[in-house]
Motif scaffolding. Structure first.
Motif, PDB file in Angstrom:
ATOM      1  N   TYR A   1       0.822  -1.204   0.000  1.00 21.99           N
ATOM      2  CA  TYR A   1       0.000   0.000   0.000  1.00 21.99           C
ATOM      3  C   TYR A   1       0.862   1.262   0.000  1.00 21.99           C
ATOM      4  CZ  TYR A   1      -3.016   3.723   1.688  1.00 21.99           C
ATOM      5  OH  TYR A   1      -3.674   4.917   1.820  1.00 21.99           O
ATOM      6  N   ARG A   2       1.925   1.254   0.787  1.00 24.80           N
ATOM      7  CA  ARG A   2       2.817   2.415   0.838  1.00 24.80           C
ATOM      8  C   ARG A   2       3.521   2.629  -0.505  1.00 24.80           C
ATOM      9  NH1 ARG A   2       3.913   4.325   6.096  1.00 24.80           N
ATOM     10  NH2 ARG A   2       2.888   3.075   7.718  1.00 24.80           N
TER      11      ARG A   2
ATOM     12  N   GLN B   1       1.150   4.369  -2.666  1.00 28.16           N
ATOM     13  CA  GLN B   1       1.069   5.782  -2.313  1.00 28.16           C
ATOM     14  C   GLN B   1       2.182   6.570  -2.993  1.00 28.16           C
ATOM     15  OE1 GLN B   1       0.935   5.454   2.105  1.00 28.16           O
ATOM     16  NE2 GLN B   1      -0.946   6.642   1.949  1.00 28.16           N
TER      17      GLN B   1
ATOM     18  N   CYS C   1       1.401   6.869  -6.652  1.00 23.60           N
ATOM     19  CA  CYS C   1       0.318   7.818  -6.925  1.00 23.60           C
ATOM     20  C   CYS C   1       0.673   9.245  -6.527  1.00 23.60           C
ATOM     21  CB  CYS C   1      -0.950   7.387  -6.186  1.00 23.60           C
ATOM     22  SG  CYS C   1      -1.670   5.863  -6.801  1.00 23.60           S
ATOM     23  N   GLY C   2       1.845   9.433  -5.933  1.00 22.45           N
ATOM     24  CA  GLY C   2       2.269  10.766  -5.542  1.00 22.45           C
ATOM     25  C   GLY C   2       2.478  11.658  -6.751  1.00 22.45           C
TER      26      GLY C   2
ATOM     27  N   THR D   1      -7.978   5.992  -1.811  1.00 15.86           N
ATOM     28  CA  THR D   1      -7.298   5.185  -0.796  1.00 15.86           C
ATOM     29  C   THR D   1      -7.884   3.784  -0.746  1.00 15.86           C
ATOM     30  OG1 THR D   1      -6.772   7.124   0.557  1.00 15.86           O
ATOM     31  CG2 THR D   1      -6.805   4.995   1.677  1.00 15.86           C
TER      32      THR D   1
ATOM     33  N   ALA E   1      -6.616   1.749  -3.665  1.00 14.34           N
ATOM     34  CA  ALA E   1      -5.207   1.394  -3.487  1.00 14.34           C
ATOM     35  C   ALA E   1      -5.058   0.260  -2.487  1.00 14.34           C
ATOM     36  CB  ALA E   1      -4.414   2.613  -3.036  1.00 14.34           C
ATOM     37  N   ARG E   2      -5.823   0.314  -1.416  1.00 17.71           N
ATOM     38  CA  ARG E   2      -5.758  -0.773  -0.428  1.00 17.71           C
ATOM     39  C   ARG E   2      -6.277  -2.083  -1.016  1.00 17.71           C
ATOM     40  NH1 ARG E   2      -4.053   0.548   4.394  1.00 17.71           N
ATOM     41  NH2 ARG E   2      -4.226   2.687   5.191  1.00 17.71           N
TER      42      ARG E   2
END
Length: 220
Positions: free
Chosen positions: A104-105, A108, A111-112, A194, A197-198
Motif C-alpha cells: 500500500y505504501r 502511495q 500515486c504521488g 485510498t 489502493a488498499r
C-alpha cells in the motif's frame, strides 16, 4: 558556510549544493508543467528564485538541466520506495500484514504527484530523448526490484517464504501492483482513491502469497 565532500572527493560549499537542488526541483516542476519544448530557462530561474546566469553556472544548458532534473526526481522517488521496502527488514509476526502495508505504501508513492509527473514527462519526451526511459527505469524500477528481491530472499532464508528466485518473485509482486494501478489510474491521469489502493495492495499480496507462502507465513 558548511562544506561537504562531493562524489568527486572535493569539498563543495553547502549553499552551492542547496542552490543546485533548488534549481533541479524548480526545473522538474517547470518541465512537468510545460514539457521540454515549451519550458524556458528564465521561468526555471524564476521558479527557483535565482538569476538566469546562476542556472547556467550550475547546469550548462537546457538539455543538461532537463536530464539532471529527471535524474534527481527519479532518485527522490526511489528514496521513498527504498524507505518503504526497508520496513520488511523487521516484518513482525504477521508477514501478510507487513507485505500489505508495504504494498500500500508503494502505491502511495506511485500515486504521488512527483512520481506521476515523472512518468508523464518521461513518456512525453521519450521520442526526443530515446535513452530517457532506460535512465528513469534504471534509477527506479530496476533498483526497486533489486531492493525488494533482497528483502524477499532474506524472508525465504528464514523460512517465511518458499525458496525460489527472489528477483523473479520481486518482479511478480511489483507487476501485481503496478498493472492494476495503471489501469485504475488511466495511465496516471486519474486519481486513485485510498480504498482502491488498499484493495489493489491486498489482492496483489494475496495472489503473491498463494505462490510463495509457507506454514510460517501470516499469524503464528
Amino acid at each position: 558556510m558548511t562544506a561537504v565532500t562531493a562524489s568527486s572527493g572535493r569539498k563543495v560549499p553547502r549553499g552551492r549544493i542547496d542552490k543546485r537542488q533548488a534549481i533541479l526541483d524548480a526545473a522538474f516542476t517547470v518541465f512537468a508543467r510545460r514539457g521540454y519544448g515549451q519550458a524556458c530557462v528564465q521561468e526555471i530561474a524564476n521558479e527557483a528564485g535565482v538569476a538566469k546566469p546562476t542556472v547556467y553556472n550550475h547546469l550548462t544548458d537546457k538539455e543538461t538541466l532537463f536530464r539532471h532534473a529527471i535524474e534527481a526526481a527519479a532518485d527522490a522517488v526511489m528514496a521513498e520506495n527504498l524507505a518503504v521496502v526497508e520496513r520488511l527488514r523487521e516484518p513482525g509476526d504477521d508477514l501478510r500484514a507487513a507485505l500489505e502495508d508495504m504494498a500500500y505504501r508503494m502505491l502511495q508513492v506511485c500515486c504521488g504527484e512527483r512520481s506521476r509527473a515523472l512518468r508523464r514527462l518521461t513518456y512525453a519526451q521519450a521520442a526526443d530523448f530515446p535513452d530517457l526511459i532506460e535512465t528513469v527505469q534504471g534509477r527506479t524500477a530496476v533498483r526497486l526490484g533489486e531492493a525488494l528481491a533482497d528483502r524477499l530472499a532474506r524472508l525465504s532464508l528464514s523460512g517465511r517464504l518458499r525458496p525460489g528466485d527472489p528477483a523473479q518473485a520481486a518482479e511478480q509482486l511489483l507487476a501485481l501492483l503496478t498493472g492494476p494501478m495503471e489501469v485504475r489510474s488511466r495511465l496516471g491521469t486519474r486519481k486513485v482513491s485510498t480504498a482502491e489502493a488498499r484493495t489493489v495492495a491486498r489482492s496483489a499480496v494475496d495472489t503473491f502469497l498463494r505462490a510463495y507462502e509457507t506454514a510460517a507465513t501470516g499469524h503464528p
